[in-house]
Design an enzyme around this catalytic site. Structure first.
Site, PDB file in Angstrom:
ATOM      1  N   GLY A  85      34.730  96.561  19.308  1.00 21.48           N
ATOM      2  CA  GLY A  85      34.641  96.447  20.773  1.00 21.48           C
ATOM      3  C   GLY A  85      35.984  96.731  21.409  1.00 21.48           C
ATOM      4  O   GLY A  85      37.026  96.501  20.798  1.00 21.48           O
ATOM      5  N   ASP A 113      30.967  81.700  32.689  1.00 18.26           N
ATOM      6  CA  ASP A 113      30.300  82.996  32.484  1.00 18.26           C
ATOM      7  C   ASP A 113      29.367  82.915  31.279  1.00 18.26           C
ATOM      8  O   ASP A 113      29.373  83.796  30.415  1.00 18.26           O
ATOM      9  CB  ASP A 113      31.350  84.103  32.310  1.00 18.26           C
TER      10      ASP A 113
END
Ligand code: 0RX
Length: 388
Positions: free
Chosen positions: A34, A153
Protein backbone atom coordinates in the site's frame (compact mmCIF):
# COMPACT_ATOMS: atom_id res chain seq x y z
CA UNK A 1 30.67 9.63 -9.24
CA UNK A 2 28.65 9.60 -5.98
CA UNK A 3 29.56 6.70 -3.70
CA UNK A 4 26.69 5.39 -1.61
CA UNK A 5 27.63 5.32 2.09
CA UNK A 6 27.79 1.87 3.65
CA UNK A 7 24.70 0.59 5.37
CA UNK A 8 24.59 0.58 9.18
CA UNK A 9 25.92 -2.68 10.55
CA UNK A 10 23.12 -5.26 10.79
CA UNK A 11 21.03 -3.35 8.21
CA UNK A 12 20.72 -3.71 4.41
CA UNK A 13 19.32 -1.51 1.66
CA UNK A 14 16.61 -2.38 -0.82
CA UNK A 15 14.68 -0.31 -3.36
CA UNK A 16 10.89 -0.27 -2.96
CA UNK A 17 8.80 1.78 -5.39
CA UNK A 18 11.81 3.93 -6.37
CA UNK A 19 12.74 4.74 -2.76
CA UNK A 20 15.49 3.20 -0.69
CA UNK A 21 14.47 1.20 2.37
CA UNK A 22 17.21 0.50 4.92
CA UNK A 23 16.06 -2.23 7.26
CA UNK A 24 17.54 -4.67 9.82
CA UNK A 25 18.73 -8.03 8.42
CA UNK A 26 15.97 -9.85 10.32
CA UNK A 27 13.30 -8.46 7.93
CA UNK A 28 13.38 -10.22 4.53
CA UNK A 29 11.34 -10.44 1.35
CA UNK A 30 9.84 -6.94 1.37
CA UNK A 31 6.80 -6.47 -0.91
CA UNK A 32 4.85 -3.25 -1.25
CA UNK A 33 1.19 -3.62 -0.19
CA UNK A 34 0.00 0.00 0.00
CA UNK A 35 1.10 3.57 -0.60
CA UNK A 36 -0.19 7.15 -0.25
CA UNK A 37 0.86 10.73 0.53
CA UNK A 38 1.84 9.84 4.12
CA UNK A 39 3.75 6.61 3.58
CA UNK A 40 4.26 3.19 2.07
CA UNK A 41 3.60 -0.20 3.66
CA UNK A 42 5.43 -3.44 2.79
CA UNK A 43 4.80 -6.96 3.96
CA UNK A 44 7.97 -8.74 5.13
CA UNK A 45 9.13 -11.96 6.74
CA UNK A 46 10.58 -11.59 10.25
CA UNK A 47 13.34 -14.21 10.54
CA UNK A 48 13.60 -13.77 14.32
CA UNK A 49 9.95 -14.60 15.10
CA UNK A 50 9.20 -16.59 11.90
CA UNK A 51 6.12 -14.42 11.33
CA UNK A 52 4.89 -12.14 8.59
CA UNK A 53 4.97 -8.45 9.51
CA UNK A 54 3.90 -5.16 7.95
CA UNK A 55 6.51 -2.37 7.81
CA UNK A 56 5.43 1.22 7.26
CA UNK A 57 7.92 3.83 6.06
CA UNK A 58 6.56 7.33 6.51
CA UNK A 59 6.96 9.60 3.52
CA UNK A 60 9.52 12.34 4.37
CA UNK A 61 8.18 12.63 7.94
CA UNK A 62 10.22 15.76 8.70
CA UNK A 63 9.35 17.73 5.54
CA UNK A 64 7.10 20.10 7.58
CA UNK A 65 5.88 20.66 11.12
CA UNK A 66 2.51 19.13 10.18
CA UNK A 67 4.06 15.93 8.80
CA UNK A 68 6.44 15.72 11.76
CA UNK A 69 3.64 16.10 14.32
CA UNK A 70 1.55 13.49 12.49
CA UNK A 71 4.47 11.05 12.38
CA UNK A 72 5.23 11.61 16.07
CA UNK A 73 1.54 11.07 16.93
CA UNK A 74 1.28 7.79 14.99
CA UNK A 75 4.41 6.47 16.69
CA UNK A 76 3.20 7.50 20.19
CA UNK A 77 -0.29 6.05 19.59
CA UNK A 78 1.00 2.76 18.23
CA UNK A 79 3.53 2.48 21.07
CA UNK A 80 0.72 2.91 23.58
CA UNK A 81 -1.62 0.25 22.14
CA UNK A 82 -1.31 -3.17 23.84
CA UNK A 83 -4.51 -5.09 23.21
CA UNK A 84 -5.21 -8.07 20.95
CA UNK A 85 -7.99 -6.21 19.09
CA UNK A 86 -5.98 -3.06 18.38
CA UNK A 87 -2.95 -2.84 16.09
CA UNK A 88 0.22 -2.52 18.14
CA UNK A 89 3.88 -1.96 17.46
CA UNK A 90 6.25 -4.95 17.24
CA UNK A 91 9.28 -2.82 16.47
CA UNK A 92 10.34 0.65 15.36
CA UNK A 93 13.72 1.44 13.87
CA UNK A 94 15.83 3.94 12.01
CA UNK A 95 19.09 3.18 10.23
CA UNK A 96 20.62 6.40 11.63
CA UNK A 97 22.45 6.36 14.93
CA UNK A 98 22.61 10.11 15.50
CA UNK A 99 19.88 12.75 15.67
CA UNK A 100 21.83 14.90 13.16
CA UNK A 101 21.47 12.31 10.41
CA UNK A 102 17.98 11.11 11.40
CA UNK A 103 15.62 11.41 8.35
CA UNK A 104 13.39 8.32 8.19
CA UNK A 105 11.91 5.73 10.49
CA UNK A 106 9.95 2.52 10.09
CA UNK A 107 7.04 1.08 12.07
CA UNK A 108 6.68 -2.71 12.31
CA UNK A 109 3.29 -4.30 13.02
CA UNK A 110 1.72 -7.76 12.80
CA UNK A 111 0.74 -8.38 9.16
CA UNK A 112 -3.01 -8.40 8.63
CA UNK A 113 -4.07 -10.06 5.37
CA UNK A 114 -7.51 -8.61 4.78
CA UNK A 115 -10.11 -6.23 6.15
CA UNK A 116 -13.80 -6.37 6.95
CA UNK A 117 -14.71 -4.36 3.84
CA UNK A 118 -13.15 -7.01 1.59
CA UNK A 119 -14.58 -9.88 3.67
CA UNK A 120 -18.13 -8.49 3.44
CA UNK A 121 -17.77 -8.13 -0.35
CA UNK A 122 -16.80 -11.80 -0.62
CA UNK A 123 -19.50 -13.34 1.55
CA UNK A 124 -22.63 -12.78 3.64
CA UNK A 125 -21.68 -13.31 7.28
CA UNK A 126 -23.55 -15.73 9.56
CA UNK A 127 -24.88 -14.32 12.83
CA UNK A 128 -22.27 -16.16 14.94
CA UNK A 129 -19.48 -14.59 12.89
CA UNK A 130 -21.15 -11.20 13.35
CA UNK A 131 -21.26 -11.90 17.10
CA UNK A 132 -17.55 -12.77 17.21
CA UNK A 133 -16.48 -9.84 15.01
CA UNK A 134 -18.59 -7.19 16.81
CA UNK A 135 -17.41 -8.58 20.19
CA UNK A 136 -13.81 -7.97 19.07
CA UNK A 137 -14.60 -4.47 17.74
CA UNK A 138 -16.19 -3.50 21.07
CA UNK A 139 -13.32 -4.96 23.15
CA UNK A 140 -10.91 -2.93 21.00
CA UNK A 141 -13.04 0.21 21.36
CA UNK A 142 -13.37 -0.23 25.13
CA UNK A 143 -9.56 -0.34 25.31
CA UNK A 144 -8.99 2.66 22.99
CA UNK A 145 -11.66 4.78 24.74
CA UNK A 146 -10.30 3.88 28.18
CA UNK A 147 -7.03 5.53 27.10
CA UNK A 148 -9.00 8.71 26.30
CA UNK A 149 -8.52 8.17 22.56
CA UNK A 150 -11.32 8.51 19.99
CA UNK A 151 -10.69 6.72 16.67
CA UNK A 152 -13.00 8.97 14.56
CA UNK A 153 -12.64 7.00 11.32
CA UNK A 154 -13.98 3.56 12.11
CA UNK A 155 -15.08 1.86 8.89
CA UNK A 156 -14.85 -1.69 7.47
CA UNK A 157 -11.53 -0.87 5.75
CA UNK A 158 -9.98 0.05 9.12
CA UNK A 159 -10.87 -3.32 10.67
CA UNK A 160 -8.13 -5.78 9.77
CA UNK A 161 -8.90 -9.49 9.89
CA UNK A 162 -6.69 -12.60 9.73
CA UNK A 163 -7.73 -16.05 8.43
CA UNK A 164 -8.84 -17.11 11.97
CA UNK A 165 -11.37 -14.25 11.99
CA UNK A 166 -9.28 -12.37 14.56
CA UNK A 167 -9.85 -8.65 14.25
CA UNK A 168 -7.67 -5.62 14.98
CA UNK A 169 -8.74 -1.98 14.82
CA UNK A 170 -6.25 0.12 12.89
CA UNK A 171 -6.13 3.38 11.01
CA UNK A 172 -4.63 3.07 7.53
CA UNK A 173 -4.66 6.85 6.98
CA UNK A 174 -2.05 6.65 4.20
CA UNK A 175 -3.66 9.45 2.18
CA UNK A 176 -4.85 12.94 3.09
CA UNK A 177 -8.53 13.21 4.02
CA UNK A 178 -9.38 16.34 2.10
CA UNK A 179 -12.91 17.81 2.10
CA UNK A 180 -13.38 16.26 -1.37
CA UNK A 181 -13.04 12.77 0.12
CA UNK A 182 -16.07 13.42 2.35
CA UNK A 183 -18.19 14.79 -0.51
CA UNK A 184 -20.64 12.81 -2.67
CA UNK A 185 -21.39 9.09 -2.68
CA UNK A 186 -18.35 7.99 -0.66
CA UNK A 187 -17.62 5.22 1.86
CA UNK A 188 -15.52 7.70 3.85
CA UNK A 189 -18.73 9.35 5.12
CA UNK A 190 -21.21 6.45 5.44
CA UNK A 191 -20.03 5.50 8.95
CA UNK A 192 -19.82 9.04 10.33
CA UNK A 193 -22.07 9.96 13.26
CA UNK A 194 -24.88 12.49 12.62
CA UNK A 195 -23.26 15.05 14.96
CA UNK A 196 -20.07 14.94 12.86
CA UNK A 197 -22.02 15.52 9.61
CA UNK A 198 -23.99 18.36 11.20
CA UNK A 199 -20.72 19.92 12.21
CA UNK A 200 -19.28 19.72 8.68
CA UNK A 201 -22.47 21.29 7.31
CA UNK A 202 -22.08 24.13 9.81
CA UNK A 203 -18.53 24.75 8.65
CA UNK A 204 -19.30 24.53 4.94
CA UNK A 205 -22.31 26.79 5.24
CA UNK A 206 -20.56 29.46 7.31
CA UNK A 207 -17.59 29.29 4.94
CA UNK A 208 -15.15 28.68 7.80
CA UNK A 209 -13.82 25.45 6.33
CA UNK A 210 -13.62 22.17 8.18
CA UNK A 211 -11.55 22.33 11.36
CA UNK A 212 -8.34 20.39 10.78
CA UNK A 213 -8.05 18.34 13.95
CA UNK A 214 -10.48 15.52 14.66
CA UNK A 215 -12.49 17.59 17.19
CA UNK A 216 -15.45 17.54 14.84
CA UNK A 217 -18.25 17.40 17.41
CA UNK A 218 -17.10 20.29 19.54
CA UNK A 219 -18.66 23.19 17.72
CA UNK A 220 -22.13 21.87 17.12
CA UNK A 221 -22.66 20.52 20.64
CA UNK A 222 -22.37 22.19 23.99
CA UNK A 223 -18.66 22.00 24.85
CA UNK A 224 -18.74 20.26 28.27
CA UNK A 225 -21.19 17.55 27.23
CA UNK A 226 -19.36 16.91 23.98
CA UNK A 227 -16.17 15.93 25.83
CA UNK A 228 -18.16 13.09 27.38
CA UNK A 229 -19.96 12.10 24.20
CA UNK A 230 -16.94 12.35 21.86
CA UNK A 231 -16.30 8.60 22.06
CA UNK A 232 -19.92 8.07 20.99
CA UNK A 233 -18.88 8.86 17.38
CA UNK A 234 -17.06 5.49 17.33
CA UNK A 235 -20.09 3.67 18.79
CA UNK A 236 -22.23 5.06 15.96
CA UNK A 237 -19.69 3.83 13.39
CA UNK A 238 -19.55 0.40 15.06
CA UNK A 239 -23.38 0.25 14.91
CA UNK A 240 -23.32 1.07 11.17
CA UNK A 241 -20.69 -1.65 10.62
CA UNK A 242 -22.68 -4.26 12.57
CA UNK A 243 -25.82 -3.31 10.61
CA UNK A 244 -23.92 -3.79 7.34
CA UNK A 245 -22.69 -7.24 8.41
CA UNK A 246 -26.29 -8.30 9.08
CA UNK A 247 -27.82 -6.71 5.97
CA UNK A 248 -25.02 -7.46 3.51
CA UNK A 249 -25.03 -3.80 2.37
CA UNK A 250 -24.26 -0.41 3.96
CA UNK A 251 -27.11 0.94 6.12
CA UNK A 252 -26.75 4.67 5.36
CA UNK A 253 -25.44 5.25 1.83
CA UNK A 254 -25.92 9.01 1.45
CA UNK A 255 -25.15 10.83 -1.82
CA UNK A 256 -24.00 13.94 0.07
CA UNK A 257 -24.08 15.38 3.60
CA UNK A 258 -27.81 16.26 3.50
CA UNK A 259 -28.81 12.98 1.92
CA UNK A 260 -26.72 11.12 4.52
CA UNK A 261 -28.65 12.82 7.35
CA UNK A 262 -31.96 12.13 5.58
CA UNK A 263 -31.04 8.43 5.28
CA UNK A 264 -30.11 8.32 8.97
CA UNK A 265 -33.33 10.01 10.10
CA UNK A 266 -35.47 7.65 7.99
CA UNK A 267 -34.42 5.05 10.57
CA UNK A 268 -33.81 7.03 13.79
CA UNK A 269 -36.70 9.43 13.19
CA UNK A 270 -36.26 13.20 13.32
CA UNK A 271 -34.68 14.36 16.58
CA UNK A 272 -36.63 15.28 19.70
CA UNK A 273 -36.72 18.92 20.91
CA UNK A 274 -34.40 17.78 23.78
CA UNK A 275 -31.76 16.92 21.20
CA UNK A 276 -32.22 20.15 19.24
CA UNK A 277 -31.71 22.40 22.31
CA UNK A 278 -28.38 20.69 22.92
CA UNK A 279 -27.08 21.82 19.54
CA UNK A 280 -24.92 24.90 19.81
CA UNK A 281 -24.98 25.90 16.17
CA UNK A 282 -27.98 27.97 15.11
CA UNK A 283 -27.56 26.65 11.53
CA UNK A 284 -27.85 23.07 12.76
CA UNK A 285 -30.91 23.91 14.93
CA UNK A 286 -32.63 25.68 12.00
CA UNK A 287 -31.89 22.84 9.63
CA UNK A 288 -33.22 20.14 11.98
CA UNK A 289 -36.35 22.17 12.80
CA UNK A 290 -37.08 22.64 9.09
CA UNK A 291 -37.27 18.88 8.46
CA UNK A 292 -40.67 17.18 8.09
CA UNK A 293 -41.23 15.05 11.22
CA UNK A 294 -40.54 11.33 10.73
CA UNK A 295 -41.14 8.66 13.44
CA UNK A 296 -38.39 6.24 14.54
CA UNK A 297 -38.48 2.89 12.70
CA UNK A 298 -38.65 -0.37 14.65
CA UNK A 299 -35.24 -1.97 14.07
CA UNK A 300 -36.78 -5.48 14.36
CA UNK A 301 -38.59 -4.59 11.14
CA UNK A 302 -35.46 -3.20 9.40
CA UNK A 303 -33.37 -6.24 10.47
CA UNK A 304 -36.15 -8.79 10.11
CA UNK A 305 -33.75 -11.76 9.66
CA UNK A 306 -31.59 -10.89 12.70
CA UNK A 307 -32.11 -12.27 16.20
CA UNK A 308 -33.76 -10.13 18.82
CA UNK A 309 -30.46 -10.01 20.80
CA UNK A 310 -28.65 -8.62 17.74
CA UNK A 311 -31.32 -5.95 17.23
CA UNK A 312 -31.05 -4.96 20.94
CA UNK A 313 -27.35 -4.14 20.36
CA UNK A 314 -28.19 -1.92 17.37
CA UNK A 315 -30.96 -0.19 19.38
CA UNK A 316 -28.30 0.91 21.92
CA UNK A 317 -25.75 2.05 19.34
CA UNK A 318 -27.70 3.75 16.58
CA UNK A 319 -29.19 6.55 18.66
CA UNK A 320 -29.21 10.04 17.21
CA UNK A 321 -28.30 11.68 20.51
CA UNK A 322 -24.64 10.82 21.31
CA UNK A 323 -25.31 11.25 25.03
CA UNK A 324 -27.86 8.41 24.91
CA UNK A 325 -25.68 5.92 22.99
CA UNK A 326 -24.26 3.05 25.07
CA UNK A 327 -20.52 2.99 25.74
CA UNK A 328 -18.40 0.08 24.49
CA UNK A 329 -18.32 -1.44 28.02
CA UNK A 330 -22.10 -1.15 28.37
CA UNK A 331 -22.64 -2.78 24.98
CA UNK A 332 -20.38 -5.72 25.91
CA UNK A 333 -22.77 -6.55 28.78
CA UNK A 334 -25.67 -7.22 26.35
CA UNK A 335 -26.84 -10.88 25.96
CA UNK A 336 -25.80 -10.97 22.26
CA UNK A 337 -22.15 -11.39 23.38
CA UNK A 338 -22.69 -13.97 26.19
CA UNK A 339 -21.42 -16.90 24.12
CA UNK A 340 -18.04 -15.31 23.31
CA UNK A 341 -17.45 -13.27 26.43
CA UNK A 342 -14.17 -13.57 28.28
CA UNK A 343 -14.04 -10.72 30.79
CA UNK A 344 -10.26 -11.15 31.21
CA UNK A 345 -9.86 -10.00 27.60
CA UNK A 346 -11.95 -6.85 28.10
CA UNK A 347 -9.00 -4.90 29.47
CA UNK A 348 -8.48 -1.17 29.81
CA UNK A 349 -5.46 0.88 28.76
CA UNK A 350 -3.18 3.09 30.75
CA UNK A 351 -4.13 6.75 30.24
CA UNK A 352 -2.59 8.23 27.11
CA UNK A 353 -0.92 11.62 27.54
CA UNK A 354 -2.35 13.85 24.79
CA UNK A 355 -0.61 17.09 25.81
CA UNK A 356 1.61 17.00 22.74
CA UNK A 357 -1.47 16.84 20.45
CA UNK A 358 -2.26 20.44 21.37
CA UNK A 359 1.34 21.62 21.28
CA UNK A 360 3.02 23.61 18.56
CA UNK A 361 6.75 22.89 18.38
CA UNK A 362 9.52 23.78 15.92
CA UNK A 363 10.37 21.02 13.43
CA UNK A 364 13.69 20.07 15.08
CA UNK A 365 11.90 19.51 18.41
CA UNK A 366 9.35 17.11 16.82
CA UNK A 367 12.32 15.30 15.31
CA UNK A 368 14.13 15.11 18.65
CA UNK A 369 11.02 13.82 20.47
CA UNK A 370 10.45 11.21 17.74
CA UNK A 371 14.07 10.04 17.97
CA UNK A 372 13.71 9.68 21.76
CA UNK A 373 10.47 7.68 21.34
CA UNK A 374 12.29 5.31 18.97
CA UNK A 375 15.20 4.83 21.38
CA UNK A 376 12.89 4.14 24.34
CA UNK A 377 10.69 1.57 22.56
CA UNK A 378 10.48 -1.83 24.28
CA UNK A 379 8.98 -4.67 22.20
CA UNK A 380 5.88 -6.49 23.46
CA UNK A 381 6.44 -9.87 25.07
CA UNK A 382 4.68 -11.93 22.40
CA UNK A 383 4.68 -11.85 18.61
CA UNK A 384 1.06 -10.61 18.30
CA UNK A 385 1.82 -7.16 19.65
CA UNK A 386 0.00 -7.98 22.87
CA UNK A 387 1.38 -7.72 26.38
CA UNK A 388 1.05 -10.97 28.30
O1 0RX B 1 -3.06 1.60 12.31
C1 0RX B 1 -2.35 2.57 12.27
C2 0RX B 1 -2.61 3.68 13.23
C3 0RX B 1 -3.42 3.38 14.32
C4 0RX B 1 -3.77 4.39 15.19
N1 0RX B 1 -4.63 4.13 16.23
C5 0RX B 1 -5.19 5.20 17.04
C6 0RX B 1 -6.66 4.99 17.24
O2 0RX B 1 -6.92 3.69 17.66
C7 0RX B 1 -6.45 2.67 16.80
C8 0RX B 1 -5.00 2.78 16.63
N2 0RX B 1 -3.31 5.64 15.01
C9 0RX B 1 -2.50 5.92 13.96
C10 0RX B 1 -2.16 4.94 13.04
N3 0RX B 1 -1.34 2.68 11.33
C11 0RX B 1 -1.12 1.70 10.33
C12 0RX B 1 -2.14 0.93 9.83
C13 0RX B 1 -1.90 -0.05 8.86
C14 0RX B 1 -0.63 -0.24 8.38
C15 0RX B 1 0.40 0.55 8.86
C16 0RX B 1 0.16 1.53 9.83
O3 0RX B 1 -0.39 -1.21 7.42
C17 0RX B 1 -0.64 -2.55 7.69
C18 0RX B 1 -0.61 -3.08 8.96
C19 0RX B 1 -0.84 -4.44 9.12
N4 0RX B 1 -1.07 -5.25 8.08
C20 0RX B 1 -1.10 -4.73 6.83
C21 0RX B 1 -0.88 -3.38 6.60
Amino acid sequence: MAIAARSRSGFYRQEVNRTVWEVPERYRDLKQIGTGAYGTVCSAWDRRTAAQVAIKKLHRPFQSKLFAKRAYRELRLLKHMRHENVIGLLDVFTAEISLDRFRDFYLVMPFMGTDLGKLMKMEKLTEDRVQFLVYQILKGLKYIHSAGIVHRDLKPGNLAINPDCELKILDFGLARQADAEMTGYVVTRWYRAPEVILNWMHYTQTGKGRPHSGNAVWNVFNLEKSVLSCVAVDIWSAGCIMAEMLLGKPLFKGNDHLDQLREIMKITGTPSPDFVVKLQSQDAKNYIRSLPKVPKKDLHYVFSKASSNAVCVLERMLLLDPECRASASETLELPFFNEFRDIEEETEALPYDQTMDNTDLPLDQWKRHTFTEILTFRPPRDSKGTSL
